[in-house]
Design a protein around this motif. Structure first.
Motif, PDB file in Angstrom:
ATOM      1  N   GLY A  46      29.301  41.221  39.724  1.00  0.00           N
ATOM      2  CA  GLY A  46      30.662  40.704  39.804  1.00  0.00           C
ATOM      3  C   GLY A  46      31.390  40.767  38.481  1.00  0.00           C
ATOM      4  N   VAL A  47      32.702  40.852  38.586  1.00  0.00           N
ATOM      5  CA  VAL A  47      33.585  40.877  37.425  1.00  0.00           C
ATOM      6  C   VAL A  47      34.588  39.740  37.588  1.00  0.00           C
ATOM      7  CG1 VAL A  47      35.375  42.191  36.210  1.00  0.00           C
ATOM      8  CG2 VAL A  47      33.319  43.354  37.056  1.00  0.00           C
ATOM      9  N   TYR A  48      34.768  38.983  36.520  1.00  0.00           N
ATOM     10  CA  TYR A  48      35.692  37.849  36.510  1.00  0.00           C
ATOM     11  C   TYR A  48      36.781  38.104  35.495  1.00  0.00           C
ATOM     12  CZ  TYR A  48      32.470  35.097  39.315  1.00  0.00           C
ATOM     13  OH  TYR A  48      31.687  34.626  40.345  1.00  0.00           O
ATOM     14  N   LYS A  49      38.016  37.669  35.823  1.00  0.00           N
ATOM     15  CA  LYS A  49      39.166  37.785  34.923  1.00  0.00           C
ATOM     16  C   LYS A  49      39.524  36.388  34.429  1.00  0.00           C
ATOM     17  CE  LYS A  49      43.496  38.470  36.367  1.00  0.00           C
ATOM     18  NZ  LYS A  49      44.624  39.175  36.996  1.00  0.00           N
ATOM     19  N   LEU A 105      27.066  40.109  30.526  1.00  0.00           N
ATOM     20  CA  LEU A 105      26.549  41.336  29.917  1.00  0.00           C
ATOM     21  C   LEU A 105      27.626  42.138  29.205  1.00  0.00           C
ATOM     22  CD1 LEU A 105      24.017  42.694  32.552  1.00  0.00           C
ATOM     23  CD2 LEU A 105      23.540  41.587  30.372  1.00  0.00           C
ATOM     24  N   SER A 106      28.896  41.972  29.612  1.00  0.00           N
ATOM     25  CA  SER A 106      29.959  42.728  28.960  1.00  0.00           C
ATOM     26  C   SER A 106      31.286  41.989  29.047  1.00  0.00           C
ATOM     27  CB  SER A 106      30.092  44.125  29.580  1.00  0.00           C
ATOM     28  OG  SER A 106      30.336  44.022  30.960  1.00  0.00           O
ATOM     29  N   ILE A 107      32.119  42.214  28.028  1.00  0.00           N
ATOM     30  CA  ILE A 107      33.476  41.662  27.978  1.00  0.00           C
ATOM     31  C   ILE A 107      34.391  42.822  27.587  1.00  0.00           C
ATOM     32  CG2 ILE A 107      35.011  39.929  26.967  1.00  0.00           C
ATOM     33  CD1 ILE A 107      32.480  38.433  25.995  1.00  0.00           C
ATOM     34  N   TYR A 108      35.535  42.917  28.272  1.00  0.00           N
ATOM     35  CA  TYR A 108      36.442  44.031  28.017  1.00  0.00           C
ATOM     36  C   TYR A 108      37.876  43.589  28.265  1.00  0.00           C
ATOM     37  CZ  TYR A 108      38.655  48.623  28.465  1.00  0.00           C
ATOM     38  OH  TYR A 108      39.466  49.700  28.310  1.00  0.00           O
ATOM     39  N   GLU A 109      38.776  43.942  27.354  1.00  0.00           N
ATOM     40  CA  GLU A 109      40.199  43.699  27.586  1.00  0.00           C
ATOM     41  C   GLU A 109      40.855  45.022  27.957  1.00  0.00           C
ATOM     42  OE1 GLU A 109      43.259  40.748  25.623  1.00  0.00           O
ATOM     43  OE2 GLU A 109      43.251  42.624  24.512  1.00  0.00           O
ATOM     44  N   ASP A 110      41.482  45.065  29.150  1.00  0.00           N
ATOM     45  CA  ASP A 110      42.100  46.308  29.617  1.00  0.00           C
ATOM     46  C   ASP A 110      43.507  46.485  29.028  1.00  0.00           C
ATOM     47  OD1 ASP A 110      43.926  44.833  31.175  1.00  0.00           O
ATOM     48  OD2 ASP A 110      42.872  45.220  33.063  1.00  0.00           O
ATOM     49  N   LEU A 149      38.222  40.778  30.952  1.00  0.00           N
ATOM     50  CA  LEU A 149      37.278  40.892  32.055  1.00  0.00           C
ATOM     51  C   LEU A 149      35.857  40.624  31.580  1.00  0.00           C
ATOM     52  CD1 LEU A 149      38.810  44.181  33.460  1.00  0.00           C
ATOM     53  CD2 LEU A 149      39.222  41.856  34.302  1.00  0.00           C
ATOM     54  N   PHE A 150      35.101  39.923  32.411  1.00  0.00           N
ATOM     55  CA  PHE A 150      33.731  39.540  32.090  1.00  0.00           C
ATOM     56  C   PHE A 150      32.789  40.085  33.158  1.00  0.00           C
ATOM     57  CE2 PHE A 150      36.473  36.779  29.841  1.00  0.00           C
ATOM     58  CZ  PHE A 150      35.802  36.369  28.711  1.00  0.00           C
ATOM     59  N   GLY A 151      31.839  40.923  32.742  1.00  0.00           N
ATOM     60  CA  GLY A 151      30.846  41.491  33.651  1.00  0.00           C
ATOM     61  C   GLY A 151      29.598  40.626  33.643  1.00  0.00           C
ATOM     62  N   MET A 152      29.215  40.169  34.825  1.00  0.00           N
ATOM     63  CA  MET A 152      28.119  39.216  34.949  1.00  0.00           C
ATOM     64  C   MET A 152      26.790  39.896  35.263  1.00  0.00           C
ATOM     65  SD  MET A 152      29.948  36.678  34.226  1.00  0.00           S
ATOM     66  CE  MET A 152      28.741  35.355  34.424  1.00  0.00           C
ATOM     67  N   LYS A 168      43.026  29.849  31.549  1.00  0.00           N
ATOM     68  CA  LYS A 168      42.408  28.528  31.698  1.00  0.00           C
ATOM     69  C   LYS A 168      41.037  28.606  32.354  1.00  0.00           C
ATOM     70  CE  LYS A 168      46.460  25.506  31.926  1.00  0.00           C
ATOM     71  NZ  LYS A 168      47.589  26.390  31.703  1.00  0.00           N
ATOM     72  N   ALA A 169      40.915  29.478  33.349  1.00  0.00           N
ATOM     73  CA  ALA A 169      39.677  29.567  34.127  1.00  0.00           C
ATOM     74  C   ALA A 169      39.415  31.024  34.500  1.00  0.00           C
ATOM     75  CB  ALA A 169      39.781  28.697  35.382  1.00  0.00           C
ATOM     76  N   PHE A 170      38.340  31.246  35.250  1.00  0.00           N
ATOM     77  CA  PHE A 170      37.904  32.594  35.599  1.00  0.00           C
ATOM     78  C   PHE A 170      38.069  32.834  37.091  1.00  0.00           C
ATOM     79  CE2 PHE A 170      36.067  31.417  31.660  1.00  0.00           C
ATOM     80  CZ  PHE A 170      36.034  32.592  30.911  1.00  0.00           C
ATOM     81  N   GLU A 171      38.659  33.969  37.429  1.00  0.00           N
ATOM     82  CA  GLU A 171      38.888  34.341  38.828  1.00  0.00           C
ATOM     83  C   GLU A 171      38.043  35.559  39.127  1.00  0.00           C
ATOM     84  OE1 GLU A 171      43.050  35.257  38.660  1.00  0.00           O
ATOM     85  OE2 GLU A 171      43.645  33.151  38.527  1.00  0.00           O
ATOM     86  N   LYS A 172      37.254  35.466  40.222  1.00  0.00           N
ATOM     87  CA  LYS A 172      36.418  36.604  40.618  1.00  0.00           C
ATOM     88  C   LYS A 172      37.303  37.741  41.095  1.00  0.00           C
ATOM     89  CE  LYS A 172      32.281  37.990  42.894  1.00  0.00           C
ATOM     90  NZ  LYS A 172      31.001  37.674  43.383  1.00  0.00           N
ATOM     91  N   GLN A 173      37.088  38.934  40.538  1.00  0.00           N
ATOM     92  CA  GLN A 173      37.855  40.129  40.912  1.00  0.00           C
ATOM     93  C   GLN A 173      37.137  40.894  42.013  1.00  0.00           C
ATOM     94  OE1 GLN A 173      41.064  40.566  39.231  1.00  0.00           O
ATOM     95  NE2 GLN A 173      40.305  38.500  39.014  1.00  0.00           N
ATOM     96  N   PHE A 174      35.843  41.068  41.841  1.00  0.00           N
ATOM     97  CA  PHE A 174      34.985  41.701  42.850  1.00  0.00           C
ATOM     98  C   PHE A 174      33.549  41.427  42.515  1.00  0.00           C
ATOM     99  CE2 PHE A 174      36.060  44.941  39.690  1.00  0.00           C
ATOM    100  CZ  PHE A 174      34.810  45.443  39.335  1.00  0.00           C
TER     101      PHE A 174
END
Length: 183
Positions: free
Chosen positions: A170-173, A152-157, A163-166, A177-183
């Motif tokens: 959950g938010v993935y970074k 639903l959203s993508i944001y570069e801090d 960061l990718f909002g699902m 190479k791959a995506f790591e769940k942040q919370f």
């Protein structure tokens, strides 16, 4: 309920114009005048409909429009092309109306972002993340444990974390190479 002009995205271009995405049209506003970009101005075919879900004004002056059903539209100057179609990312049997799409397609971009390296990122309803480096498109699955790869959203801090909002929560970074769940 009639939500034809429900706002789905806002982006500011390098000249200070604000671009506003709604389901039924794209608008830009320079502080004085509002311009409307409808189906005709965006060069859509008769069987295609506007159902805009995202917009990005990038650092090169291009306007990227995510349309649910017909993919990514790219506006450069006075011309608009279907970027998804140009890159063969619309399924041959697609009804182009937002119906469920096949894996490996970019027909339902709900989020678009430019990272600090100039890559354009798309978050698709069905097929996860896509990175466009100016030449090549790369598709990424966010997490195989998720029922849906819908972004639903993508944001570069400020630290250049992408960061990718699902939709599922959950938010993935992206670690390069791959995506790591942040919370």
């Amino acid at each position: 309920a009639d939500n034809t002009y429900g706002v789905t995205g806002i982006s500011k271009d390098k000249d200070g114009k604000v671009w506003i995405a709604t389901y039924a049209a794209l608008f830009n506003y320079d502080g004085k005048i509002v311009n409307i970009f409808d189906k005709e101005k965006l060069n859509l075919k008769d069987n295609e409909r506007l159902h805009i879900r995202s917009v990005l004004a990038d650092s090169k002056g291009r306007i990227w429009i995510g349309n649910n059903g017909i993919g990514v539209l790219l506006m450069e100057g006075n011309s608009t092309i279907n970027f998804s179609e140009k890159h063969h990312l619309i399924h041959p049997t697609s009804k182009r109306n937002g119906n469920k799409s096949e894996p490996g397609t970019l027909e339902h971009p709900f989020a678009i972002e430019e990272d600090s390296k100039g890559n354009i990122w798309f978050g698709d309803r069905d097929s996860g993340a896509w990175k466009y480096d100016g030449k090549t498109l790369t598709n990424y699955k966010i997490d195989s444990k998720l029922n849906s790869q819908m972004i639903l959203s993508i944001y570069e801090d400020k630290n250049k974390n992408l960061l990718f909002g699902m939709a599922e929560g959950g938010v993935y970074k992206f670690n390069g190479k791959a995506f790591e769940k942040q919370f």
